[in-house]
Write a protein that holds these residues in place. Structure first.
Motif, short mmCIF file in Angstrom:
data_model
loop_
_atom_site.label_atom_id
_atom_site.label_comp_id
_atom_site.label_asym_id
_atom_site.label_seq_id
_atom_site.Cartn_x
_atom_site.Cartn_y
_atom_site.Cartn_z
N PHE A 258 0.49 -1.15 0.11
CA PHE A 258 0.29 -0.04 0.41
C PHE A 258 0.88 1.39 -0.14
O PHE A 258 0.76 2.12 -0.55
CB PHE A 258 -0.64 0.38 1.46
N MET A 259 1.86 1.14 1.07
CA MET A 259 2.77 2.73 0.80
C MET A 259 3.38 3.05 -0.47
O MET A 259 3.52 3.78 -1.05
CB MET A 259 3.58 2.46 2.45
N ARG A 260 3.77 1.36 -0.78
CA ARG A 260 4.63 1.68 -1.87
C ARG A 260 3.55 2.72 -3.58
O ARG A 260 3.92 2.88 -3.73
CB ARG A 260 5.49 0.76 -2.65
N GLN A 261 2.72 1.96 -3.20
CA GLN A 261 1.78 1.67 -4.74
C GLN A 261 1.27 3.54 -4.12
O GLN A 261 0.69 4.54 -5.41
CB GLN A 261 0.31 1.17 -4.59
N MET A 262 0.58 3.32 -3.29
CA MET A 262 -0.14 5.19 -2.96
C MET A 262 1.12 6.32 -2.71
O MET A 262 0.32 7.32 -3.65
CB MET A 262 -0.87 5.01 -1.32
N GLY B 273 3.77 6.03 -5.22
CA GLY B 273 4.13 5.86 -6.41
C GLY B 273 3.13 6.79 -6.95
O GLY B 273 3.36 6.95 -8.26
N PHE B 274 1.60 6.26 -6.93
CA PHE B 274 0.65 7.23 -7.43
C PHE B 274 0.49 8.50 -7.63
O PHE B 274 0.67 9.13 -8.03
CB PHE B 274 -0.59 6.95 -6.75
N MET B 275 1.19 9.04 -6.28
CA MET B 275 1.62 10.56 -6.44
C MET B 275 3.39 10.79 -6.76
O MET B 275 3.04 11.83 -6.27
CB MET B 275 1.78 10.48 -4.31
N GLY B 276 3.42 10.19 -6.93
CA GLY B 276 4.94 10.67 -7.82
C GLY B 276 6.65 10.09 -7.25
O GLY B 276 6.92 10.29 -7.67
N ILE B 277 5.96 9.46 -6.02
CA ILE B 277 7.11 9.27 -4.70
C ILE B 277 7.02 7.90 -5.48
O ILE B 277 7.43 6.64 -4.98
CB ILE B 277 7.20 9.61 -4.07
N THR B 278 8.87 7.84 -6.18
CA THR B 278 9.37 6.56 -6.50
C THR B 278 10.67 6.07 -5.66
O THR B 278 11.02 4.82 -5.84
CB THR B 278 10.00 6.39 -7.76
N ASP B 279 11.59 6.95 -4.85
CA ASP B 279 12.74 6.35 -4.42
C ASP B 279 11.61 6.22 -2.60
O ASP B 279 11.68 7.15 -2.00
CB ASP B 279 13.08 8.26 -3.87
N VAL B 280 11.40 4.79 -2.64
CA VAL B 280 10.64 4.37 -1.41
C VAL B 280 11.94 3.90 -0.75
O VAL B 280 12.10 1.99 -1.26
CB VAL B 280 9.58 4.30 -1.91
N ARG B 281 12.37 3.61 0.48
CA ARG B 281 13.52 3.05 1.18
C ARG B 281 12.75 2.27 2.21
O ARG B 281 11.50 3.08 3.10
CB ARG B 281 14.52 3.30 1.63
N PHE B 282 12.70 0.76 2.53
CA PHE B 282 12.62 0.32 3.83
C PHE B 282 13.22 -0.42 4.59
O PHE B 282 14.04 0.00 4.46
CB PHE B 282 11.18 -0.74 3.56
N VAL B 283 12.98 0.35 5.82
CA VAL B 283 13.76 -0.62 7.30
C VAL B 283 12.24 -1.34 7.99
O VAL B 283 11.07 -1.11 8.29
CB VAL B 283 13.64 0.75 8.30
N ARG B 284 13.07 -2.47 7.92
CA ARG B 284 11.77 -3.53 8.16
C ARG B 284 11.99 -4.25 9.52
O ARG B 284 13.07 -4.85 9.98
CB ARG B 284 11.74 -4.64 7.37
N ALA B 285 11.09 -3.79 10.50
CA ALA B 285 11.77 -5.34 11.88
C ALA B 285 10.13 -5.99 12.03
O ALA B 285 9.23 -5.70 11.93
CB ALA B 285 11.44 -3.95 12.95
N ASP B 286 10.56 -7.33 11.59
CA ASP B 286 9.52 -8.34 11.36
C ASP B 286 9.45 -9.30 12.49
O ASP B 286 10.48 -9.56 13.27
CB ASP B 286 9.81 -8.75 9.88
N GLY B 287 8.16 -10.09 13.48
CA GLY B 287 8.77 -10.89 14.43
C GLY B 287 8.51 -10.63 15.81
O GLY B 287 9.59 -10.83 16.53
N LEU B 288 8.26 -9.23 16.14
CA LEU B 288 8.61 -8.28 16.72
C LEU B 288 7.93 -9.32 18.58
O LEU B 288 8.08 -9.23 19.40
CB LEU B 288 8.67 -7.05 17.18
N SER B 289 6.49 -9.45 18.23
CA SER B 289 5.55 -10.68 19.04
C SER B 289 6.13 -11.96 19.27
O SER B 289 4.77 -12.99 19.74
CB SER B 289 4.52 -10.79 18.69
N MET B 290 6.50 -13.05 18.65
CA MET B 290 8.05 -13.95 18.18
C MET B 290 8.25 -14.65 19.42
O MET B 290 9.15 -15.45 18.86
CB MET B 290 7.75 -14.46 17.34
#
Ligand SMILES: Cc1cc2nc3c(=O)[nH]c(=O)nc-3n(C[C@H](O)[C@H](O)[C@H](O)COP(=O)(O)O)c2cc1C
Length: 207
Positions: free
Chosen positions: A157-161, A163-180
């Motif tokens: 959603f963040m990439r598409q939304m 991107g739709f508004m013209g922002i293609t330089d999208v970088r991700f910082v990911r923290a997964d499994g925080l409740s595990m």
């Protein structure tokens, strides 16, 4: 250079995304001294839902706006102006119920305006708010390996939304499994900190 720092977690001092957006901004300032930082806390200051009185900015207001419409337009304009002024956006996006927090969604609803952030042409939609770098700090309680039955929507959603508004330089910082469990949580922080270094090592369009 202007950086807009946004948090949307409802977990206050226990929020992981809040901790990590703060680390991103601190590291950004270390690498780019003189950056002008503005802060928006969408959990503390949640914009109202985008309802019928707010719709004028999307469909073109007919006649004199009512008091309620004027109030809604002013709110949309304030948030849009702040967004458009930023060269860099750092947005904390915790995963809530497989999507973005509603506090973040209502902000985005205010930004998507024809003629301001996008337009439709004969060749399809064109984004008008490009030339920005977006750093999405994405925190999840679980882990969702590719090909699994459960597919969280917030990163797409963040990439598409944006991107739709013209922002293609999208970088991700990911923290997964925080409740595990503690081990998974530690690994999530370590991954996020590697992502921060990688995301900030890339050059930016605006000096
Ligand atoms: C209301 C709520 C809904 C959540 N929904 C999900 C979910 O659908 N999937 C998931 O993996 N984790 C879910 N979690 C866990 C969060 O993603 C996790 O706690 C993460 O750290 C949230 O970021 P934050 O600490 O910045 O708020 C949810 C947490 C809350 C509070």
């Amino acid at each position: 250079m202007k950086l807009l720092h946004i948090d949307s977690s409802i977990l206050g001092a226990n929020s992981v995304s809040r901790q990590l957006t703060a680390e991103v901004v601190a590291e950004w300032q270390r690498r780019h001294p003189g950056t002008d930082v503005e802060y928006l806390d969408l959990a503390a200051e949640t914009p109202e839902h985008f309802g019928i009185d707010a719709l004028g900015v999307k469909i073109g207001q007919q006649g004199e706006p009512s008091q309620a419409q004027r109030r809604q337009n002013e709110l949309s304009e304030r948030l849009l102006t702040q967004f458009l002024a930023a060269d860099v956006l750092v947005i904390g996006v915790p995963l809530y119920n497989f999507g973005v927090p509603s506090q973040l969604k209502v902000w985005i609803d205010r930004l998507a305006q024809p003629g301001r952030t996008f337009s439709y042409t004969a060749n399809g939609p064109v984004g008008l708010a490009g030339d920005k770098t977006l750093i999405v700090v994405s925190s999840r309680g679980g882990m969702y390996p590719e090909g699994g039955a459960l597919v969280p929507q917030e990163r797409t959603f963040m990439r598409q939304m944006f991107g739709f508004m013209g922002i293609t330089d999208v970088r991700f910082v990911r923290a997964d499994g925080l409740s595990m469990g503690d081990g998974a949580r530690e690994a999530a922080f370590a991954q996020a900190r590697r992502d921060i270094q990688a995301a900030l090592a890339e050059p930016v369009a605006v000096a």
